[in-house]
Motif scaffolding. Structure first.
Motif, PDB file in Angstrom:
ATOM      1  N   TYR A  55       0.715   3.020  15.257  1.00 51.08           N
ATOM      2  CA  TYR A  55       0.219   2.872  16.630  1.00 51.08           C
ATOM      3  C   TYR A  55      -0.221   4.223  17.206  1.00 51.08           C
ATOM      4  N   ASP A  56       0.514   5.281  16.842  1.00 54.47           N
ATOM      5  CA  ASP A  56       0.246   6.601  17.407  1.00 54.47           C
ATOM      6  C   ASP A  56      -0.937   7.301  16.753  1.00 54.47           C
ATOM      7  N   GLN A  57      -1.141   7.025  15.458  1.00 50.97           N
ATOM      8  CA  GLN A  57      -2.227   7.682  14.721  1.00 50.97           C
ATOM      9  C   GLN A  57      -3.051   6.623  13.975  1.00 50.97           C
ATOM     10  N   PRO A  58      -3.814   5.826  14.707  1.00 58.41           N
ATOM     11  CA  PRO A  58      -4.571   4.740  14.068  1.00 58.41           C
ATOM     12  C   PRO A  58      -5.566   5.231  13.032  1.00 58.41           C
ATOM     13  N   GLY A  59      -5.989   6.502  13.158  1.00 61.15           N
ATOM     14  CA  GLY A  59      -6.918   7.038  12.168  1.00 61.15           C
ATOM     15  C   GLY A  59      -6.338   7.027  10.763  1.00 61.15           C
ATOM     16  N   ILE A  60      -5.028   7.226  10.652  1.00 68.68           N
ATOM     17  CA  ILE A  60      -4.382   7.181   9.338  1.00 68.68           C
ATOM     18  C   ILE A  60      -4.515   5.787   8.742  1.00 68.68           C
ATOM     19  N   THR A  61      -4.284   4.772   9.568  1.00 68.74           N
ATOM     20  CA  THR A  61      -4.407   3.398   9.077  1.00 68.74           C
ATOM     21  C   THR A  61      -5.852   3.060   8.763  1.00 68.74           C
ATOM     22  N   ARG A  62      -6.785   3.516   9.594  1.00 69.27           N
ATOM     23  CA  ARG A  62      -8.202   3.265   9.307  1.00 69.27           C
ATOM     24  C   ARG A  62      -8.607   3.879   7.964  1.00 69.27           C
ATOM     25  N   ASP A  63      -8.124   5.085   7.688  1.00 73.60           N
ATOM     26  CA  ASP A  63      -8.431   5.719   6.404  1.00 73.60           C
ATOM     27  C   ASP A  63      -7.864   4.899   5.245  1.00 73.60           C
ATOM     28  N   ALA A  64      -6.635   4.397   5.408  1.00 71.24           N
ATOM     29  CA  ALA A  64      -6.011   3.593   4.357  1.00 71.24           C
ATOM     30  C   ALA A  64      -6.790   2.298   4.132  1.00 71.24           C
ATOM     31  N   ILE A  65      -7.257   1.686   5.211  1.00 66.44           N
ATOM     32  CA  ILE A  65      -8.077   0.471   5.085  1.00 66.44           C
ATOM     33  C   ILE A  65      -9.353   0.781   4.311  1.00 66.44           C
ATOM     34  N   GLY A  66     -10.004   1.888   4.659  1.00 64.02           N
ATOM     35  CA  GLY A  66     -11.229   2.260   3.967  1.00 64.02           C
ATOM     36  C   GLY A  66     -11.014   2.467   2.484  1.00 64.02           C
ATOM     37  N   GLU A  67      -9.927   3.146   2.124  1.00 64.94           N
ATOM     38  CA  GLU A  67      -9.613   3.359   0.710  1.00 64.94           C
ATOM     39  C   GLU A  67      -9.371   2.029  -0.005  1.00 64.94           C
ATOM     40  N   ALA A  68      -8.652   1.124   0.656  1.00 65.72           N
ATOM     41  CA  ALA A  68      -8.355  -0.167   0.042  1.00 65.72           C
ATOM     42  C   ALA A  68      -9.627  -0.986  -0.166  1.00 65.72           C
ATOM     43  N   LEU A  69     -10.493  -0.995   0.824  1.00 68.33           N
ATOM     44  CA  LEU A  69     -11.749  -1.740   0.697  1.00 68.33           C
ATOM     45  C   LEU A  69     -12.609  -1.150  -0.415  1.00 68.33           C
ATOM     46  N   ASP A  70     -12.678   0.169  -0.487  1.00 69.39           N
ATOM     47  CA  ASP A  70     -13.466   0.817  -1.540  1.00 69.39           C
ATOM     48  C   ASP A  70     -12.914   0.505  -2.929  1.00 69.39           C
ATOM     49  N   ALA A  71     -11.593   0.256  -2.986  1.00 64.48           N
ATOM     50  CA  ALA A  71     -10.945  -0.026  -4.275  1.00 64.48           C
ATOM     51  C   ALA A  71     -11.011  -1.505  -4.660  1.00 64.48           C
ATOM     52  N   GLY A  72     -11.649  -2.321  -3.823  1.00 59.74           N
ATOM     53  CA  GLY A  72     -11.823  -3.731  -4.170  1.00 59.74           C
ATOM     54  C   GLY A  72     -10.814  -4.676  -3.576  1.00 59.74           C
ATOM     55  N   PHE A  73      -9.955  -4.194  -2.690  1.00 60.94           N
ATOM     56  CA  PHE A  73      -8.996  -5.066  -2.012  1.00 60.94           C
ATOM     57  C   PHE A  73      -9.688  -5.670  -0.790  1.00 60.94           C
ATOM     58  N   ARG A  74      -9.840  -6.992  -0.803  1.00 62.89           N
ATOM     59  CA  ARG A  74     -10.603  -7.661   0.256  1.00 62.89           C
ATOM     60  C   ARG A  74      -9.710  -8.455   1.195  1.00 62.89           C
ATOM     61  N   HIS A  75      -8.433  -8.521   0.909  1.00 65.68           N
ATOM     62  CA  HIS A  75      -7.463  -9.260   1.725  1.00 65.68           C
ATOM     63  C   HIS A  75      -6.475  -8.209   2.240  1.00 65.68           C
ATOM     64  N   ILE A  76      -6.627  -7.844   3.515  1.00 61.90           N
ATOM     65  CA  ILE A  76      -5.893  -6.723   4.083  1.00 61.90           C
ATOM     66  C   ILE A  76      -4.835  -7.249   5.050  1.00 61.90           C
ATOM     67  N   VAL A  77      -3.559  -6.918   4.775  1.00 63.20           N
ATOM     68  CA  VAL A  77      -2.451  -7.326   5.637  1.00 63.20           C
ATOM     69  C   VAL A  77      -1.953  -6.084   6.368  1.00 63.20           C
ATOM     70  N   LEU A  78      -2.063  -6.096   7.691  1.00 62.46           N
ATOM     71  CA  LEU A  78      -1.684  -4.944   8.512  1.00 62.46           C
ATOM     72  C   LEU A  78      -0.283  -5.162   9.062  1.00 62.46           C
ATOM     73  N   GLY A  79       0.652  -4.349   8.610  1.00 59.25           N
ATOM     74  CA  GLY A  79       2.055  -4.508   8.984  1.00 59.25           C
ATOM     75  C   GLY A  79       2.351  -3.896  10.334  1.00 59.25           C
ATOM     76  N   GLY A 108       0.823  -1.202   0.000  1.00 51.62           N
ATOM     77  CA  GLY A 108       0.000   0.000   0.000  1.00 51.62           C
ATOM     78  C   GLY A 108       0.857   1.253   0.000  1.00 51.62           C
ATOM     79  N   GLY A 109       0.207   2.389   0.188  1.00 51.39           N
ATOM     80  CA  GLY A 109       0.927   3.650   0.196  1.00 51.39           C
ATOM     81  C   GLY A 109       0.386   4.597  -0.851  1.00 51.39           C
TER      82      GLY A 109
END
Length: 291
Positions: free
Chosen positions: A245-269, A208-209
């Motif tokens: 860890y410090d700003q989980p909202g950033i990761t939540r936003d990235a997850i939302g974007e990925a799900l909206d884009a059709g990525f259904r297998h999410i690996v959280l590093g 991601g990124g």
């Protein structure tokens, strides 16, 4: 109208700059949390970040140990470097891990590190491994996927005389537990690798990124699948997202974007050091708020 598959969340613990028992603690905790369905290591022989002389555990050896210490998680390497091990040997290693895990292996593989990554490049010279050009890396990846699948599924020895891979009397016994074989996940983003993904993969992973780039690469994969007569929807889209860890909202936003884009297998590093109850924190702060 086909139903969109539900998202499946997992974690990745890079086995570098960290102690075995720290990784084991996180995996055991994750194994008891149903919302976390898969767990991953990487495949490097030396650090690619942090102290260049720090510890890095060998991926497949560690994966087998963790397979024996867990009961539910699907598990794998994100992704195995096809440059490190001859494919027939890799097929044997992976079959053994699938057996140890009771049939929970997702077989991740890729062409190997980019020549432009100097910290990744040095591990080849340090271990006496050849570092071929990109064309060789991609061509040998395609042949490796062919050979590995045949070793897992064919009951008689066979010869293989490819451009990059040459085998005589190749045979794998015992076979993996999973039938017809463990799912094959191929990681990468270049157009030549995506052609291999279209031909061989059950899952495709991209770091991601840059979600726009990931979407564009996914569309290119769709095109390559269509060209060879494969349903693009038969390949699960996977993405690796770093956890803050410090700003989980950033990761939540990235997850939302990925799900909206059709990525259904999410690996959280997860970066080390891991906080106490890291797997539960990931579940509460990131997964249950995103699924």
């Amino acid at each position: 109208m086909p139903q969109t598959p539900r998202p499946r969340f997992g974690i990745m613990t890079a086995p570098s700059q960290v102690d075995y028992h720290d990784i084991l603690r996180v995996w055991r905790e994750a194994d008891a949390i149903p919302e976390i369905e898969h767990a991953w290591l990487f495949d490097h022989l030396m650090p690619i970040g942090g102290d260049p002389s720090g510890p890095t555990h060998e991926g497949w050896t560690l994966l087998s140990a963790l397979a024996a210490q867990t009961r539910r998680l699907r598990l794998g390497l994100l992704v195995t470097s096809n440059r490190f091990r001859p494919p027939a040997m890799l097929a044997k290693i992976a079959a053994t891990v699938d057996i140890v895990s009771g049939g929970r292996l997702d077989f991740g593989i890729g062409a190997g590190s980019r020549p432009s990554h100097p910290l990744a490049r040095r591990e080849y010279d340090a271990h006496g491994l050849p570092f071929h050009d990109s064309a060789h890396a991609v061509g040998s990846l395609a042949e490796a996927c062919t050979v590995i699948r045949r070793l897992w599924t064919e009951t008689e020895p066979f010869d293989f005389d490819g451009t990059y891979v040459h085998l005589t009397g190749a045979f794998c016994n015992p076979k993996p537990v999973q039938r017809p074989h463990p799912p094959i996940l191929i990681g990468g983003r270049s157009a030549p690798v995506l052609r291999v993904v279209a031909e061989h993969a059950d899952l495709w992973n991209i770091p991601g990124g840059d979600i726009d780039d990931a979407v564009g690469r996914s569309a290119l994969l769709d095109r390559y699948c269509t060209e060879i007569g494969r349903d693009p929807a038969s390949i699960i889209r996977s993405i690796h997202l770093p956890v803050s860890y410090d700003q989980p909202g950033i990761t939540r936003d990235a997850i939302g974007e990925a799900l909206d884009a059709g990525f259904r297998h999410i690996v959280l590093g997860l970066s080390a050091p891991y906080p106490a109850n890291a797997a539960q924190w990931v579940t509460d702060e990131l997964i249950t708020t995103s699924a």
